[in-house]
Scaffold this motif. Sequence first.
Motif, mmCIF file in Angstrom:
data_model
loop_
_atom_site.group_PDB
_atom_site.id
_atom_site.type_symbol
_atom_site.label_atom_id
_atom_site.label_comp_id
_atom_site.label_asym_id
_atom_site.label_seq_id
_atom_site.Cartn_x
_atom_site.Cartn_y
_atom_site.Cartn_z
ATOM 1 N N GLY A 33 5.588 3.431 -0.169
ATOM 2 C CA GLY A 33 5.687 2.057 0.320
ATOM 3 C C GLY A 33 4.876 1.731 1.551
ATOM 4 N N CYS A 44 1.083 2.356 1.725
ATOM 5 C CA CYS A 44 -0.374 2.251 1.613
ATOM 6 C C CYS A 44 -0.831 0.937 0.994
ATOM 7 C CB CYS A 44 -0.941 3.429 0.832
ATOM 8 S SG CYS A 44 -0.642 3.327 -0.941
ATOM 9 N N CYS A 52 -0.148 0.361 -4.801
ATOM 10 C CA CYS A 52 0.511 0.010 -6.052
ATOM 11 C C CYS A 52 0.580 -1.514 -6.164
ATOM 12 C CB CYS A 52 1.904 0.631 -6.135
ATOM 13 S SG CYS A 52 3.009 0.173 -4.798
ATOM 14 N N THR A 86 7.825 -2.255 -2.315
ATOM 15 C CA THR A 86 6.667 -2.198 -3.201
ATOM 16 C C THR A 86 7.124 -1.630 -4.546
ATOM 17 O OG1 THR A 86 6.269 -0.035 -2.283
ATOM 18 C CG2 THR A 86 4.977 -1.835 -1.361
#
Lengths: 233, 250
Positions: free
Chosen positions: B61, B63, B66, B82
């Motif tokens: 959660g 970077c 996704c 995320t």
Amino acid sequence: MSPLVSTICQFWSSSIGKKVVVALTGIVLVGFLAGHLAGNLLVYVGREATNDYAEFLMHLLHGAGIWIARAVLLTCFVLHIVATIQLTRSNRAARADAYEVKTSVRTTLSARVMIWSGLTILAFVIFHLLHFTVRIDQGLADLRDPLVDRHDTYGMVVRGFQNVPVSLFYIVALTLLCSHLSHGVASIFQTLGLRSKKTRGAIKVFSWIYAAIIWLGFISIPISIMLGLVHFD
Amino acid sequence: MNLTLKIWRQEGPDAKGQMQTVEARDIPEEASFLEMLDIVNERIIEEGGDPVQFDHDCREGICGTCSLTINGVPHGPDNGVTTCQLHMRKFRDGDTIWIEPFRAKAFPVVRDLVVDRSAFDRIIAAGGYISVRTGSAPDANGLPIEKDHADQSFDAATCIGCGACVAACPNASPMLFVGAKASHLNLLPQGKPELDIRVLAMVRQMDAEGFGNCTNHYECEGVCPKEISADVIARLNREYACASVKEGVA
Ligand code: HEM
Ligand code: FES
């Protein structure tokens, strides 16, 4: 091109710049609506008050006042419409491929139909000007005030709204205007950068109250006339 | 749990895509959404098929790699997370789940669910930086910063640049991202000197990339995994208008 002109062009062609134009012209139109409503409510006072007010507007600044107001309003209206149509088109183009499934989490119906409520207002304004300003209906244009030698604005409004289809169209258009304003007035603050955590609640309430007052105020007139509460004599 | 997935499949940037129905069987509740796709992909590979392509990196959660629009909501139904932090316990056995890419003209599909978000990099490259060396972390309180501003800047700085704001916005507008990246720097003394040129450059790059613009739907706020507030958009609007006036007259 002078640097000032090129900055203005760049501002207009930028997304935020165009939005700021929409917001500033929106303020003028919103202010106009409040004034227009205050004037219209004089039909509840009676024929003399309404016609005095109409006469006052026509003679403001020796007759120049009304033309200045019309020029400002027309400019704002045209800028508002051109900007919003361009913005809507570029926004549609920005999502070239639609989602198969899209779920809204925050937006409102009013926010999603801004262009349609706006275009209905445009159609309504054209009709409204032909009806009460240009007066293409000779019957309405020829009405005279029975007491003073002048046009009978009061009588024109009453006769105009005794026509049920006209009144119904008026009410539908004003309902969409109410929707437009409920999103639009709050949007002004966000677009001009005047909205924050502290003020967002108050802005939303203000926007709703303003939209409701405009809606109820304007539609009360044809409704009262159709119910016979406001009559010709 | 057993699920029916409706997944967007697209061979390449210019290919025509379509939804494909894929059964996901024996998915543990504690799997993350991406782990669920891993399980599905393993089976597809075993059967000699073409695995579903999707973006991911840290899976914790932070970077912003996704993506995925799940049942019409970027990063799915959970708030403030995320896709990699979304867990299958948010769904029920037998559910049908629609999985689509983050859709925007400025985010072209590379393949299946993978989109090219380098437009965001170009917006940052246009002005999302401070051009002089500001040194290493200063001593606490060595440089006085209003508590309010420090907090707001910090909140803006939590943006991981995932692009969910664009994906959620009916106009595919990235203004939550641009506003966050601008506010993050503009509120601090190190960022102030370049405020005007930063804001002008970032907004111009944003327009050039073919994104839409904000019409105040606030969908972005609702899906942002870092729950960044649209106050940053209001600030960006104000700063852009002021910077334009200054550019015009100065
Ligand atoms: C009495 C007439 C009108 C008033 C008082 C009015 C008022 C407003 C206001 C206050 C806004 C918000 C500005 C902002 O985004 O900050 C707005 C936005 C807008 N208006 Fe109007 N407007 C009027 C007529 C029209 C017309 C004729 C159109 C037709 C095209 C139109 C289309 C729009 C659109 C598309 C938006 C943008 C919506 C958004 O940003 O979400 N409006 N209007
Ligand atoms: S993979 Fe890094 S945030 Fe999801």
